[in-house]
Write a protein that holds these residues in place. Sequence first.
Motif, PDB file in Angstrom:
ATOM      1  N   ILE A  35       4.379   3.606   7.030  1.00 19.87           N
ATOM      2  CA  ILE A  35       3.168   3.719   6.200  1.00 19.87           C
ATOM      3  C   ILE A  35       2.333   4.917   6.646  1.00 19.87           C
ATOM      4  O   ILE A  35       1.849   5.713   5.847  1.00 19.87           O
ATOM      5  CB  ILE A  35       2.350   2.421   6.278  1.00 19.87           C
ATOM      6  N   GLN A  36       2.132   5.043   7.977  1.00 17.74           N
ATOM      7  CA  GLN A  36       1.329   6.159   8.472  1.00 17.74           C
ATOM      8  C   GLN A  36       1.950   7.505   8.099  1.00 17.74           C
ATOM      9  O   GLN A  36       1.246   8.447   7.733  1.00 17.74           O
ATOM     10  CB  GLN A  36       1.205   6.052   9.999  1.00 17.74           C
ATOM     11  N   ARG A  37       3.285   7.616   8.200  1.00 13.85           N
ATOM     12  CA  ARG A  37       3.946   8.869   7.839  1.00 13.85           C
ATOM     13  C   ARG A  37       3.752   9.191   6.351  1.00 13.85           C
ATOM     14  O   ARG A  37       3.458  10.321   5.982  1.00 13.85           O
ATOM     15  CB  ARG A  37       5.435   8.796   8.169  1.00 13.85           C
ATOM     16  N   LEU A  38       3.909   8.171   5.478  1.00 13.54           N
ATOM     17  CA  LEU A  38       3.721   8.402   4.039  1.00 13.54           C
ATOM     18  C   LEU A  38       2.276   8.771   3.722  1.00 13.54           C
ATOM     19  O   LEU A  38       2.010   9.611   2.869  1.00 13.54           O
ATOM     20  CB  LEU A  38       4.141   7.148   3.251  1.00 13.54           C
ATOM     21  N   SER A  43      -1.687  12.726   1.959  1.00 12.53           N
ATOM     22  CA  SER A  43      -2.910  13.495   2.224  1.00 12.53           C
ATOM     23  C   SER A  43      -2.642  14.985   2.138  1.00 12.53           C
ATOM     24  O   SER A  43      -3.414  15.751   1.563  1.00 12.53           O
ATOM     25  CB  SER A  43      -3.458  13.131   3.604  1.00 12.53           C
ATOM     26  N   ALA A  44      -1.500  15.416   2.709  1.00  8.89           N
ATOM     27  CA  ALA A  44      -1.158  16.844   2.637  1.00  8.89           C
ATOM     28  C   ALA A  44      -0.921  17.278   1.205  1.00  8.89           C
ATOM     29  O   ALA A  44      -1.352  18.360   0.777  1.00  8.89           O
ATOM     30  CB  ALA A  44       0.089  17.115   3.488  1.00  8.89           C
ATOM     31  N   ASP A  84       2.545  -7.677   1.927  1.00  8.84           N
ATOM     32  CA  ASP A  84       1.509  -6.657   1.723  1.00  8.84           C
ATOM     33  C   ASP A  84       2.004  -5.280   2.123  1.00  8.84           C
ATOM     34  O   ASP A  84       1.690  -4.268   1.492  1.00  8.84           O
ATOM     35  CB  ASP A  84       0.259  -7.010   2.531  1.00  8.84           C
ATOM     36  N   VAL A  85       2.777  -5.218   3.208  1.00  9.08           N
ATOM     37  CA  VAL A  85       3.313  -3.938   3.652  1.00  9.08           C
ATOM     38  C   VAL A  85       4.215  -3.338   2.591  1.00  9.08           C
ATOM     39  O   VAL A  85       4.136  -2.150   2.262  1.00  9.08           O
ATOM     40  CB  VAL A  85       4.086  -4.108   4.981  1.00  9.08           C
ATOM     41  N   LEU A  86       5.094  -4.152   2.017  1.00  9.20           N
ATOM     42  CA  LEU A  86       5.996  -3.663   0.968  1.00  9.20           C
ATOM     43  C   LEU A  86       5.206  -3.200  -0.251  1.00  9.20           C
ATOM     44  O   LEU A  86       5.549  -2.201  -0.895  1.00  9.20           O
ATOM     45  CB  LEU A  86       6.990  -4.766   0.574  1.00  9.20           C
ATOM     46  N   ALA A  87       4.149  -3.935  -0.597  1.00  6.70           N
ATOM     47  CA  ALA A  87       3.326  -3.542  -1.742  1.00  6.70           C
ATOM     48  C   ALA A  87       2.643  -2.211  -1.485  1.00  6.70           C
ATOM     49  O   ALA A  87       2.558  -1.343  -2.368  1.00  6.70           O
ATOM     50  CB  ALA A  87       2.291  -4.625  -2.041  1.00  6.70           C
ATOM     51  N   ARG A  88       2.151  -2.022  -0.252  1.00  5.56           N
ATOM     52  CA  ARG A  88       1.509  -0.745   0.083  1.00  5.56           C
ATOM     53  C   ARG A  88       2.512   0.405   0.031  1.00  5.56           C
ATOM     54  O   ARG A  88       2.219   1.505  -0.430  1.00  5.56           O
ATOM     55  CB  ARG A  88       0.882  -0.839   1.472  1.00  5.56           C
ATOM     56  N   LEU A  89       3.714   0.163   0.541  1.00  2.00           N
ATOM     57  CA  LEU A  89       4.751   1.190   0.492  1.00  2.00           C
ATOM     58  C   LEU A  89       5.067   1.573  -0.948  1.00  2.00           C
ATOM     59  O   LEU A  89       5.201   2.756  -1.291  1.00  2.00           O
ATOM     60  CB  LEU A  89       6.014   0.694   1.199  1.00  2.00           C
TER      61      LEU A  89
END
Length: 315
Positions: A35-38, A43-44, A84-89
Amino acid sequence: MCAPRALTPKLLSSVVGAALIVVATPVAAQSEARIQRLEQQISALQRAVFPGGDERFFEPEITPEVRRTGQPASPQVTTSALTDVLARLEAMETQLARLTAATEVNENALSAIDRRLNALEGSGSAPSGSFATPAPTPVSTPAPTGTIPVPDERAQLPAPPPQPTQSSPSAARVAAVEAIVKPVTGDGAEDEYTYGFRLWDAGFYPEAQQQLALYLEQHRGHRLNSRARNLLGRAFLDAGEPRAAATHFFENFQGDAQGDRAPDSLLYLSESMIALGDTRRACIALAEFGDTYPALAVGRLQGMYEGLSGRVDCN
C-alpha cells in the motif's frame, strides 16, 4: 508421566486464534508495504499530472483511518482488516489507472498542438485568434519563382510554360495608352500606383503589370503596397494568366496578412486555383480565409466568398 489433557472448546479457540495471529501478521505487513509503495507512486503521478498539487488544493482520495482521538489506527489482524486492505489496494489501482490515462490524454493534446503550430509556422501565416499579430513587414514583389505554396501546405505547382514573344504594340494601342493621364498630386508614390490602377481599369493589362511592378520596386513599404500587389495579381488573372496571378496573390497574403487587400488576395487565389482546375487548393484558400477573416466573410467580402464557395465542392 502425566496423560495429555483433552482440548476443551475454550482452549481450542485460543490455540486457533494464536495461529491466525502468527499467520496473518506477515500478510498484513506485506500488504501494508504494498500500500505504501502504491501511495508513493500515485503521489508522484499526481505531481506530474497536476503540477503544484498538494493537500491545500487537492483532497486525497485515499487516507488512512483515524481514530476519534486523531491518531492513526494500528493495523488489526482480523478478517475485516484484510478485506479493508484489499479494498484500498483496488481503489489505489483504479486511481493509478485513471491518472495514467489522464497523462496520456495530456500528452496527445500537446502533440496535436505542436503539429498545428509547426504547420502554421511552415505556411508563414498566423493562426486565427492568436495572442499577438506581428507587425507588417514591407515586402517587395519578387520575381515569380515557378512554385506556388498555398496556406497550411507546401505543395508546389509546375513552373508556367514560357510565354511566346509578344510583337510590338500597334500605333492605335500606343495612342490609347498615352491617353491615360498619369496624375501629378505631389505624392509620387501614390501617383505611380494610381496610374497603374487606371491602366488596369482601362483594360491595358500588360501595361498595368509593368507599371505596378515598377511602383512596388521603387516604393517599398508604401502604404498602398498591399493594394498594388493584389491589383498586380488581378492584372495577370484578367489577362488569362491564373498561374502567375496565383503567385502574386499568395505572396501578398503571406507577406502581410493584415494588409488592406490581403483578404481579397486569398479569395482571388482561390479563384485562380479554380481557373487552373485545382479544387483542392481552392478549398484550402477558402478555408484559410474563413478562419483568418471571419468578420469579412459576413461583411465586405461576403458575396465573393459565398460565390466562390458555391463553385467548388469542399466536402
